[in-house]
Design a protein around this motif. Structure first.
Motif, PDB file in Angstrom:
ATOM      1  N   THR A  64       1.116  -0.977  -0.106  1.00 17.54           N
ATOM      2  CA  THR A  64       0.499  -0.459  -0.368  1.00 17.54           C
ATOM      3  C   THR A  64       1.089   1.780  -0.012  1.00 17.54           C
ATOM      4  O   THR A  64       2.448   1.189  -0.240  1.00 17.54           O
ATOM      5  CB  THR A  64      -0.907   0.066   1.451  1.00 17.54           C
ATOM      6  OG1 THR A  64      -0.050  -0.429   2.300  1.00 17.54           O
ATOM      7  CG2 THR A  64      -2.124  -1.122   1.043  1.00 17.54           C
ATOM      8  N   SER A  65       0.573   1.754  -0.293  1.00 11.37           N
ATOM      9  CA  SER A  65       1.598   3.787  -0.462  1.00 11.37           C
ATOM     10  C   SER A  65       0.087   4.821   1.006  1.00 11.37           C
ATOM     11  O   SER A  65      -1.050   4.785   0.801  1.00 11.37           O
ATOM     12  CB  SER A  65       0.735   4.239  -2.180  1.00 11.37           C
ATOM     13  OG  SER A  65      -0.098   4.410  -2.221  1.00 11.37           O
ATOM     14  N   LYS A  71      -4.008   8.748   3.825  1.00 15.72           N
ATOM     15  CA  LYS A  71      -4.903   8.134   3.254  1.00 15.72           C
ATOM     16  C   LYS A  71      -3.878   6.863   2.774  1.00 15.72           C
ATOM     17  O   LYS A  71      -3.217   6.854   1.501  1.00 15.72           O
ATOM     18  CB  LYS A  71      -5.690   8.464   2.565  1.00 15.72           C
ATOM     19  CG  LYS A  71      -6.772   7.986   1.402  1.00 15.72           C
ATOM     20  CD  LYS A  71      -8.199   8.303   0.465  1.00 15.72           C
ATOM     21  CE  LYS A  71      -8.867   7.335  -0.059  1.00 15.72           C
ATOM     22  NZ  LYS A  71      -9.609   7.892  -1.269  1.00 15.72           N
ATOM     23  N   VAL A  72      -4.547   5.672   2.671  1.00 16.24           N
ATOM     24  CA  VAL A  72      -3.903   4.374   2.571  1.00 16.24           C
ATOM     25  C   VAL A  72      -4.779   4.134   1.631  1.00 16.24           C
ATOM     26  O   VAL A  72      -5.812   4.633   1.455  1.00 16.24           O
ATOM     27  CB  VAL A  72      -3.805   3.860   3.386  1.00 16.24           C
ATOM     28  CG1 VAL A  72      -2.996   2.196   3.165  1.00 16.24           C
ATOM     29  CG2 VAL A  72      -3.207   4.083   4.617  1.00 16.24           C
ATOM     30  N   VAL A 332      -3.115  11.429  12.740  1.00 15.76           N
ATOM     31  CA  VAL A 332      -2.799  10.359  12.338  1.00 15.76           C
ATOM     32  C   VAL A 332      -4.140   9.688  13.072  1.00 15.76           C
ATOM     33  O   VAL A 332      -4.662   9.662  14.261  1.00 15.76           O
ATOM     34  CB  VAL A 332      -1.266  10.415  13.365  1.00 15.76           C
ATOM     35  CG1 VAL A 332      -1.747   8.094  13.235  1.00 15.76           C
ATOM     36  CG2 VAL A 332      -0.434  11.234  12.392  1.00 15.76           C
ATOM     37  N   ALA A 333      -4.818   8.009  12.663  1.00 14.07           N
ATOM     38  CA  ALA A 333      -5.989   7.546  13.078  1.00 14.07           C
ATOM     39  C   ALA A 333      -4.749   7.600  14.445  1.00 14.07           C
ATOM     40  O   ALA A 333      -4.904   6.972  15.089  1.00 14.07           O
ATOM     41  CB  ALA A 333      -5.594   6.311  12.263  1.00 14.07           C
ATOM     42  N   GLY A 334      -6.436   7.856  15.582  1.00 13.36           N
ATOM     43  CA  GLY A 334      -6.537   7.451  16.705  1.00 13.36           C
ATOM     44  C   GLY A 334      -6.083   8.908  17.814  1.00 13.36           C
ATOM     45  O   GLY A 334      -6.458   8.615  18.780  1.00 13.36           O
ATOM     46  N   TYR A 425       3.208   5.376   8.554  1.00 16.94           N
ATOM     47  CA  TYR A 425       1.912   4.741   8.554  1.00 16.94           C
ATOM     48  C   TYR A 425       1.148   5.481   8.793  1.00 16.94           C
ATOM     49  O   TYR A 425       1.732   6.449  10.061  1.00 16.94           O
ATOM     50  CB  TYR A 425       1.875   3.349   8.682  1.00 16.94           C
ATOM     51  CG  TYR A 425       1.639   3.023   9.823  1.00 16.94           C
ATOM     52  CD1 TYR A 425       1.154   2.687  10.440  1.00 16.94           C
ATOM     53  CD2 TYR A 425       3.541   2.156  10.047  1.00 16.94           C
ATOM     54  CE1 TYR A 425       1.708   2.052  11.992  1.00 16.94           C
ATOM     55  CE2 TYR A 425       3.782   1.679  11.257  1.00 16.94           C
ATOM     56  CZ  TYR A 425       2.718   1.773  11.873  1.00 16.94           C
ATOM     57  OH  TYR A 425       2.277   0.504  13.440  1.00 16.94           O
ATOM     58  N   PRO A 426      -0.257   5.987   8.546  1.00 17.59           N
ATOM     59  CA  PRO A 426      -0.609   7.144   9.645  1.00 17.59           C
ATOM     60  C   PRO A 426      -1.891   6.269  10.882  1.00 17.59           C
ATOM     61  O   PRO A 426      -2.785   6.364  10.385  1.00 17.59           O
ATOM     62  CB  PRO A 426      -1.698   7.853   8.250  1.00 17.59           C
ATOM     63  CG  PRO A 426      -1.171   6.532   7.488  1.00 17.59           C
ATOM     64  CD  PRO A 426      -0.329   5.756   7.252  1.00 17.59           C
ATOM     65  N   ASP A 427      -1.348   5.940  11.384  1.00 18.07           N
ATOM     66  CA  ASP A 427      -1.982   4.836  13.247  1.00 18.07           C
ATOM     67  C   ASP A 427      -1.132   5.417  13.959  1.00 18.07           C
ATOM     68  O   ASP A 427      -0.219   4.909  13.572  1.00 18.07           O
ATOM     69  CB  ASP A 427      -2.604   3.705  12.308  1.00 18.07           C
ATOM     70  CG  ASP A 427      -3.144   3.032  13.543  1.00 18.07           C
ATOM     71  OD1 ASP A 427      -4.061   2.526  12.835  1.00 18.07           O
ATOM     72  OD2 ASP A 427      -2.438   2.883  14.716  1.00 18.07           O
TER      73      ASP A 427
END
Length: 520
Positions: A64-65, A71-72, A332-334, A425-427
């Motif tokens: 994935t990118s 956005k993934v 970032v998610a979370g 990564y966005p988490d």
């Protein structure tokens, strides 16, 4: 000093001219931007630091990118599904993807890349952390096996990953998948001879300490880049980099932090200035095993209370920064801005805490070095002065070369340091698991808390986003209640871009992809 700067400037200009010739002559459209340091490596297997990562993410790709907005999206895998009751994934690879060699991507390249990273003699970099839960990975890392039974090639375009421990974020990890044939063809120094990725650019020249040059991959599956190549001179001096931008020798400058206030305050740059929030957790590392007073939670809290964060944002960053109260960054998610209370500047309470700890006015506290790199010099000087003024602590400023500093931090050899950790990564689990989880090799302060570690392991096995984010919030509260760290202000990403250059900017995760750049 002026002579030295001129000499460096001339050497870099020579490298730029040489790279233009290499990329196809005076008519070639070459994007030029400076690197703040020599990359520590240029291959996807050992990649483990941010300068190398900024280059390699244009050369190699993962399943994935991540877009500039966080956005993934599918990249080398078009889809995937869980297997083994959630203890693994089946990835369906994109068909027709060409490596820079001209060979076609297949599942055996994924298996080769992962197993090479897990082979001890290959000294796998940061991606090894993402592979540790694959069945057979630990046996390979321990030198007891030569392959991992958890990585199974189903057919040319399908690969199964079986996990020993559930890891719901595995599909979004930023692996750099390489051409499995090049090592056998080119030998151990293959990365100095050929490029082995599927990305929009080929790595064609790395002159150590001088420059890195990329060439467009015309057969890129996402469409050929709109420039012929990218030239990146290595310019550690912030003043030299800005002079090069002023002279028109580079098109784009990622403004170094120690000159951000100068650039923001100069009206000449206003029309060419771009800014972005930064997906980077800033923190003070306090290694309790190297400096005894840090074992007392009251001392750690007193240090945090001594930092005037609003004053830093105004004085050091000209307002181009924001306060971080926990360890998950906005965007970032979370992230939950209300999860932990705002950090305070309270010198009186800080002094009282030291009295309660039996260390009034810093008496009984041995001198300690606060260590970082040249770019952090102003910042760590501020901390040293502030801790002396508020707490009476004797703190010595120690500047170390970047590569040495990172190596020492990774080895747990630095007692007191400020640093940043940029999201790969966005988490939010990226920050929580890598920076503070006990077994993480990037837990540079060597923080240990079994309650915190249990929450991280629970989060890694929780697929439902909302439920997982609740665990993040609980872990973040545990971390801050223990004053494991003192979060620091996050400066914005600031860059300068020439008016004739389009479609390149800075994002919370670094540079935007180079393949859409236009030069008029």
């Amino acid at each position: 000093m002026r002579h030295l700067t001129a000499t460096v400037f001339g050497a870099v200009a020579g490298a730029l001219a040489a790279s233009t010739i290499l990329l196809g002559g005076a008519d070639a459209k070459t994007f030029r931007t400076a690197l703040r340091a020599d990359p520590a490596m240029i291959d996807p297997i050992t990649n483990s630091e941010i300068v190398a990562g900024d280059i390699l993410k244009n050369v190699y790709e993962s399943f994935t990118s991540v877009s500039g907005e966080g956005k993934v999206s599918p990249a080398l895998a078009t889809s995937w599904e869980t297997i083994d009751n959630g203890n693994g994934f089946r990835f369906h690879l994109r068909k027709g993807v060409k490596f820079h060699s001209g060979r076609e991507l297949s599942a055996k390249d994924v298996k080769f890349t992962f197993e090479t990273m897990l082979t001890p003699s290959m000294k796998g970099g940061s991606a090894v952390v993402y592979l540790k839960n694959v069945k057979g990975a630990q046996e390979m890392l321990d030198g007891k096996a030569k392959d991992a039974p958890g990585i199974v090639v189903i057919d040319d375009n399908t690969v199964d990953i079986h996990l020993a421990v559930k890891d719901v974020l595995f599909p979004i990890y930023p692996f750099l998948i390489m051409d499995s044939a090049v090592m056998a063809e080119q030998g151990p120094e293959w990365f100095n001879k050929v490029s082995a990725g599927t990305g929009p650019f080929k790595s064609i020249a790395w002159k150590r300490g001088v420059s890195v040059t990329l060439e467009a991959h015309k057969a890129y599956w996402g469409g050929a880049p709109t420039v012929d190549g990218v030239s990146m001179p290595i310019v550690p001096s912030s003043d030299t980099a800005l002079s090069m931008y002023d002279a028109g020798d580079i098109d784009f400058l990622y403004v170094p932090e120690n000159i951000v206030s100068r650039v923001l305050g100069d009206p000449r740059y206003k029309a060419e200035l771009i800014e972005s929030p930064r997906a980077q957790a800033r923190y003070l590392g306090m290694n309790q095993s190297l400096y005894a007073p840090f074992k007392d939670k009251r001392v750690r809290e007193a240090i945090s209370l001594s930092i005037d964060r609003p004053g830093m944002i105004k004085g050091l960053y000209k307002g181009a920064a924001f306060q971080l109260n926990g360890q998950i960054t906005p965007g970032v998610a979370g992230f939950d801005p209300k999860n932990v209370p705002p950090l305070k500047f309270d010198p009186e309470r800080a002094k009282k805490l030291l009295v309660e700890a039996g260390l009034p006015g810093g008496k009984g506290m041995p001198p300690v070095d606060i260590q970082s790199t040249e770019i952090f010099k102003d910042e760590i000087t501020y901390y040293a002065n502030q801790l002396k003024r508020v707490l009476g602590m004797e703190v010595n400023v120690k500047i170390v070369e970047r590569g040495t500093h990172i190596k020492q931090m990774n080895a747990g050899e630095v007692a007191f340091f400020p640093w940043g950790w940029t999201a790969d990564y966005p988490d939010g689990l990226y920050y929580l698991s890598q920076m503070w989880y006990g077994p993480s090799p990037y837990n540079r302060a060597r923080y240990k808390n079994p309650d915190y570690d249990r929450l991280i392991e629970k989060a890694q096995a929780t697929a439902a986003d909302a439920e997982r984010y609740k665990i993040y919030h609980e872990a973040e509260r545990v971390l801050m209640a223990d004053w494991a760290t003192a979060p620091l202000p996050i400066p914005a990403v600031v860059a300068l871009r020439k008016p004739n250059v389009k479609n390149v900017t800075v994002t919370p995760f670094g540079y935007s992809p180079f393949n859409k750049i236009q030069i008029n």
